[in-house]
Design an enzyme around this catalytic site. Structure first.
Site, mmCIF file in Angstrom:
data_model
loop_
_atom_site.group_PDB
_atom_site.id
_atom_site.type_symbol
_atom_site.label_atom_id
_atom_site.label_comp_id
_atom_site.label_asym_id
_atom_site.label_seq_id
_atom_site.Cartn_x
_atom_site.Cartn_y
_atom_site.Cartn_z
ATOM 1 N N LYS A 1 -35.255 -24.632 -0.251
ATOM 2 C CA LYS A 1 -35.433 -24.427 -1.682
ATOM 3 C C LYS A 1 -36.900 -24.196 -2.052
ATOM 4 C CE LYS A 1 -33.693 -24.441 -5.885
ATOM 5 N NZ LYS A 1 -32.982 -23.199 -6.208
ATOM 6 N N GLY B 1 -45.411 -30.704 5.288
ATOM 7 C CA GLY B 1 -46.628 -29.888 5.220
ATOM 8 C C GLY B 1 -46.949 -29.331 6.598
ATOM 9 N N GLU C 1 -31.694 -8.356 -7.155
ATOM 10 C CA GLU C 1 -31.348 -9.771 -7.221
ATOM 11 C C GLU C 1 -29.906 -9.969 -6.726
ATOM 12 O OE1 GLU C 1 -32.676 -12.523 -7.402
ATOM 13 O OE2 GLU C 1 -31.206 -13.931 -8.185
ATOM 14 N N CYS D 1 -39.352 -29.350 3.932
ATOM 15 C CA CYS D 1 -39.036 -30.732 4.285
ATOM 16 C C CYS D 1 -39.049 -31.587 3.021
ATOM 17 C CB CYS D 1 -40.004 -31.355 5.281
ATOM 18 S SG CYS D 1 -40.158 -30.459 6.807
#
Ligand code: F6R
Length: 603
Positions: free
Chosen positions: A598, A100, A479, A2
């Site tokens: 992210k 959170g 990756e 968030c």
């Protein structure tokens, strides 16, 4: 996860908050919301499920009064991504946004329900709104209400609170979740991350944990949330260029960030090589004393892959042995490393909960901890004995690209730092690193995007894509697979080439595509025999390697010839661009792939 934003100042707030939220969208994008003063004493709240564009549409033509405003972009943890669960949450005159997880939410909710509070959402955040209101009704002071209201709250939070009775006032506090303050000549910003307000100011201050920031028309005050002590604000100018956080002429942030790879490498090297580029300076490590007997890397996702490359590099150039651990696994194991080992956490965001938890455990067990991050002032920088900054600039695309390049640069520097300066290997390796950014820039500048598009098409035509590699090529393989699956949603996996015959080779049949980076000079003959094993079973193999590396094969995608490890950068760029082009062909949302965020600030 968030993202939260708060603003107080003379500007029209709806435009400011929406623009800031667009820069935080990389943190989550399930729903969004905003609160602002429509009229004196009346706070309007608007929320929308789905992408931020839905909120923007809903607010078209609507403006707010100058003063305070807050906004939120959500990555759902408690409750589905519906409009009811979107933030801001309100309790009477109190309106707040939260990032959170409140761990004792259930018991707090039961207590509040017993006291007559009603809940309109499934979120843990609504508990906070009621707790702050309860305390506000007692004291009439918003700062005190936030301090008192959070007394019994366990878990992590970063919140920004406004109150209908107090236009122009904004209160914020954090514990375990990030929050930074920005100041621009009398106007203030509060955000989960700096790019949110970089357009307006570069004067930044990370809010220390458990310090309440109160911004009112008379300025900013900071106060310890437990003891009420006054804390002096200390803003610093961040060197980030606001343009770095814009898309420019590129279609997506990811594409732009791939092409910023050379710059990320160069900036990460800046000031760390002597004037004649023959020495490595890492003063951050000098302070820790002599070389450690062992290094343990802890990291997640792409950062974990950079750590795997680091292990290979450090073990090649120095006698230090290296372990690489996935943070979420490391946290729950006994730590039987040698006394004096360094535990290095690699995290682009500096906020990944599992990596922070792993470092915390290592510190409690008496190891020296080092945080390697791209975000100055992030949580990892506050709780470690030494901090090594990568300098990739803000990375907005959810899939990590240029930050990976910067991480590889820094682990390579560590390997050189730990190696013997006079040795031939160290000297040669250092000159390879010094020329790497310019060579990568040249490579990307003359890039054959038709060849990539062709390969990308083959990827989409394949049922399953297998990436293989040995040595340095193994981290590149996993990756490459991670990048591909996260932005195309296509099944893909990476394996060590030698491991294929122990199982995964059963997947190989006509129609299955195998991608093999081939930049490790030492293991190339073995990699080539793995490729032949696949071809013998009808699999199609695409190779990415230096054009003239071997007489036996010509790579499907040729890289510039290189001696040593520079090929790691060019091969990584090709793998990133392959995933990028495949995602474009598949029509997925490249910068904001589904279900991802992210910064992963939850365990
Ligand atoms: C993949 C990706 C993630 C992150 C991982 C760790 O493209 O971005 O796998 O690498 O979530 O994040 P940081 O480095 O911020 O700890």
């Amino acid at each position: 996860m968030c993202g939260i934003i708060g603003y107080t100042g003379p500007r029209e707030p709806v435009g400011v908050v929406l623009e800031a939220l667009s820069r935080l969208e990389y943190r989550g994008y399930d729903s969004s919301g905003i609160a602002f003063f429509r009229d004196k004493g009346e706070v309007a709240v608007a929320r929308a499920s789905g992408k931020l564009s839905r909120l923007v549409e809903a607010l078209e033509g609507i403006s707010g009064l100058a003063g305070s405003a807050i906004g939120h972009i959500r990555w759902a943890t408690h409750g589905a991504p519906t409009e009811e669960n979107a933030h801001p949450h309100r309790s009477g005159p109190i309106v707040l946004v939260h990032n959170g997880i409140i761990e004792n939410e259930k018991e707090l909710r039961l207590d509040l329900e017993e006291e007559g509070f009603t809940f309109t959402s499934e979120t843990d955040t609504e508990v906070l709104a009621h707790l702050v209101l309860k305390a506000f009704l007692e004291s009439g002071n918003l700062t005190d209400a936030v301090r008192k209201g959070l007394e019994k709250v366990e878990g992590s939070y970063a919140i920004a609170v406004m109150c209908e009775a107090r236009p122009g006032e904004l209160v914020a506090v954090r514990k375990g979740a990030p929050l930074v303050l920005g100041e621009a000549g009398g106007e203030f910003f509060i955000a989960s991350d700096v790019p949110a307000f970089l357009k307006w100011t570069r004067k930044v201050m990370p809010l220390p944990p458990e310090v309440v920031a109160t911004i009112s028309p008379s300025g900013l005050t900071l106060q310890g949330s437990k003891d009420g002590r006054t804390v002096s604000p200390r803003f610093e100018e961040v060197p980030w260029d606001p343009v770095q956080a814009e898309k420019g002429a590129f279609r997506h942030y990811m594409e732009k960030e791939i092409f910023e790879g050379p710059r990320a490498i160069m900036d990460t090297l800046e000031g760390r090589l002597g004037e004649d580029n023959t020495r490595v300076f890492l003063p951050e490590l000098v302070r820790l004393g002599p070389n450690p007997p062992e290094i343990v890397f802890v990291a997640c996702g792409t950062s974990y892959h950079a750590a795997l490359l680091g292990r290979r590099m450090i073990e090649s150039l120095s006698p230090v042995s290296v372990h690489v651990e996935i943070s979420s696994e490391f946290r729950y194991r006994p730590l039987r490393y040698r006394k004096g080992a360094w535990v290095i956490g690699i995290s682009q965001s500096g906020e990944t909960a599992d990596t922070l938890g792993a470092l915390d455990l290592a510190r409690r067990e008496g190891f020296l901890t080092i945080g390697m991050t791209n975000v100055a002032g992030s949580s990892i920088t506050r709780d470690t004995e030494a901090v090594l900054l990568t300098r990739a600039g803000p990375e907005i695309g959810v899939a990590s690209t240029k930050a990976f390049m910067a991480q590889v640069t820094l682990v390579w520097l560590i390997a050189l730092y730990l190696g013997r300066r006079e040795s031939r290997e160290v000297k040669e390796s250092l000159s390879g690193l010094v020329r790497a950014p310019a060579r990568l820039e040249g490579f990307l500048g003359s890039f054959d995007s038709d060849a990539i598009s062709l390969m990308a098409r083959k990827i989409l035509d394949s049922r399953f894509v297998i990436f293989i590699g040995r040595g340095l090529d193994y981290p590149l393989a996993i990756e490459g697979a991670l990048k591909l699956k996260e932005i195309t949603y296509r099944p893909a996996d990476g394996y060590p080439g030698g491991e294929l015959k122990h199982g995964p080779i059963a997947l190989v049949e006509p129609g299955v595509l195998v991608i093999a980076p081939l930049i490790d000079p030492d293991l190339r003959p073995k990699e080539l025999s793995n490729i032949r094993e696949i071809e013998a079973r009808g699999g199609t193999v695409l190779t990415i390697g230096p054009a003239r590396a071997s007489k036996e094969f010509s790579p499907s995608f040729p890289l510039p010839d290189c001696i040593g490890w520079e090929g790691v950068f060019s091969a990584s760029s090709v793998l990133q661009l392959l995933a990028y082009h495949a995602a474009n062909l598949a029509g997925t949302d490249v910068d904001q792939p589904r279900n991802l965020a992210k910064s992963v600030t939850v365990e």
